[in-house]
Scaffold this active site. Structure first.
Site, mmCIF file in Angstrom:
data_model
loop_
_atom_site.group_PDB
_atom_site.id
_atom_site.type_symbol
_atom_site.label_atom_id
_atom_site.label_comp_id
_atom_site.label_asym_id
_atom_site.label_seq_id
_atom_site.Cartn_x
_atom_site.Cartn_y
_atom_site.Cartn_z
ATOM 1 N N GLU A 240 0.817 -1.225 0.000
ATOM 2 C CA GLU A 240 0.000 0.000 0.000
ATOM 3 C C GLU A 240 0.847 1.270 0.000
ATOM 4 O OE1 GLU A 240 -3.234 -0.353 2.637
ATOM 5 O OE2 GLU A 240 -3.389 1.793 3.046
ATOM 6 N N HIS A 316 -10.313 3.132 2.579
ATOM 7 C CA HIS A 316 -9.407 3.421 3.692
ATOM 8 C C HIS A 316 -10.202 3.565 4.993
ATOM 9 C CE1 HIS A 316 -7.440 6.667 6.219
ATOM 10 N NE2 HIS A 316 -6.530 5.706 6.221
HETATM 11 O O1 LIG Z 1 -5.120 2.504 7.404
HETATM 12 C C1 LIG Z 1 -4.450 3.001 6.521
HETATM 13 O O2 LIG Z 1 -4.443 2.586 5.380
HETATM 14 C C2 LIG Z 1 -3.637 4.173 6.815
HETATM 15 O O3 LIG Z 1 -2.935 4.622 5.943
HETATM 16 C C3 LIG Z 1 -3.725 4.721 8.170
HETATM 17 C C4 LIG Z 1 -2.543 5.474 8.578
HETATM 18 O O4 LIG Z 1 -2.673 5.821 9.904
HETATM 19 C C5 LIG Z 1 -1.283 4.696 8.387
HETATM 20 O O5 LIG Z 1 -1.265 3.589 9.150
HETATM 21 MG MG LIG Z 2 -3.027 3.344 4.145
#
Ligand SMILES: O=C(O)C(=O)C[C@@H](O)CO
Ligand SMILES: [Mg+2]
Length: 390
Positions: A240, A316
């Site tokens: 990601e 998300h």
């Molecule tokens: O949950 C996700 O995809 C995020 O990007 C959240 C963010 O806080 C990174 O962990």
């Molecule tokens: Mg993320």
């Protein structure tokens, strides 16, 4: 029915927080020279709550978590005058009014997040006015229940990460997202640490469960190209946001390597932004967030686009505003789920602000057919732990 008033309030958490731990998540600031602030940019400890009231007494609730104080100012100064006195059923017209009136300086980022909050409150009103949950206005129930993936596993002590994974596997989760702590600035030591952390989690969850890997824009193209072949043997479901959101060609190049599916979109905005990602085959999983992308009005259109491109949508952050979209389209097979924890990064803050969020049960979420609108109310239990800015 006409919109009578819009109230935007910033909820600034002042309660207890879990202190940051080391390299808990790579992020875009990691690559900036002389950067001592990197980890402190990575906090979301305030939230803007929007309440829109109609002349017949219905109150719709929306929210925005990106730059909340700025979002409030945009709502107060620019968006409120555009929607007050209008019929919320004209939601497409109202969306275009907000989008086009702010277009010269808005379009993406915090302005679109502010538009999203208003749009969410409008859809909440629509559901409440016909006594139906929002997902029933979007296409209805396409799943008996929503599969969700456990999303935390910040980089820390490996044994603690393993214990966390084990605990939530025991609760029935079958999919997990973990965060990398290291990127290009940490050289070969960071490469090794990143690989060790994936290995540690696979050791616990095995290969019958899904594993997703989060970079949160903390890598660059060259580093990501080196990492992909090394990570392939761990069979991640996706990697990601390996690079910053503006490097769309970088996403496309990594995705075209066909080693690991690349995901992204939580920092992309509007139908046009996602058309570009899809046209370029930049992502294999779309991850808009409804409270950033343009609200339900925009997300619903993006779902249709993703259906046509055969690219799954796994929004998300989870949260109620996204679950209604996931429930109502076959394009969305799964939801993200932020578990309830003490306030740390801030991903968990919404649990302290709202009542009504579904709690995962054995790796699934349920939306109720008998709760109208989005199904959230404001929680009173933690009010004294927030500074509330009107
Ligand atoms: O949950 C996700 O995809 C995020 O990007 C959240 C963010 O806080 C990174 O962990
Ligand atoms: Mg993320």
């Amino acid at each position: 029915m006409k919109i009578k008033s819009v109230r935007a309030r910033v909820f600034q958490w002042k309660g207890k927080t879990v202190p940051p731990q080391g390299n808990f998540c790579s992020n875009a600031m990691d690559l900036v020279y002389s950067n001592t602030e990197s980890m402190s940019t990575f906090r979301f400890h305030s939230w803007t709550v929007v309440e829109i009231e109609t002349d017949d007494g219905i109150v719709g609730i929306g929210n925005v978590a990106l730059a909340p104080a700025i979002a409030k100012a945009i709502i107060d100064q620019y968006l409120t005058p555009l929607v007050v006195g209008q019929d919320p059923w004209d939601y497409e017209y109202l969306w275009q009014r907000m989008y086009r009136a702010t277009h010269a300086w808005g379009r993406k980022g915090v302005t679109m997040a502010a538009i999203s909050a208003i749009d969410l409150a409008i859809w909440d009103i629509l559901g409440k006015s016909v006594n139906k949950p929002v997902f029933k206005l979007l296409g209805g129930r396409t799943k008996e229940k929503i599969p969700c993936y456990y999303s935390k596993l910040y980089r820390g002590d490996l044994k603690e990460m393993q214990d966390e994974a084990q605990k939530f596997m025991d609760q029935g989760f079958t999919a997990f997202k973990m965060r990398f702590g290291y990127g290009p600035a940490h050289l070969q030591h960071g490469v090794k640490e990143n690989l060790k952390s994936v290995e540690a989690i696979r050791e616990v969850i095995g290969y019958d469960n899904d594993l997703m890997l989060e970079c949160y824009m903390g890598w660059n193209l060259e580093y990501a190209k080196r990492m992909l072949p090394k990570l392939a043997k761990y069979e991640p479901r996706w990697l990601e946001e390996p690079v910053i959101a503006d490097d769309i060609d970088g996403y496309a190049e990594l995705n075209a390597m066909n080693i690991i599916p690349i995901s992204g979109g939580e920092h992309e905005f509007s139908l046009y932004g996602f058309k570009q990602l899809l046209d370029k085959k930049a992502v294999s999983v779309v991850q808009y967030d409804t409270n950033r992308v343009g609200g339900i009005t925009a997300a619903h259109k993006i779902n249709a686009l993703c259906e046509a491109y055969s690219v799954p949508v796994i929004p998300h952050a989870g949260q109620m505003h996204n679950y209604h979209l996931t429930m109502s389209t076959l394009a969305s097979p799964m939801a993200e789920y932020f578990p309830i924890f003490d306030v740390e990064v801030g991903n968990e803050l919404f649990w302290y602000i709202f009542d009504g969020e579904p709690i995962a049960d054995n790796g699934f979420l349920q939306l109720r057919d008998d709760v109208p609108g989005l199904g959230l109310t404001l929680k009173t239990e933690y009010l004294d732990q927030f500074d509330i800015i009107e």
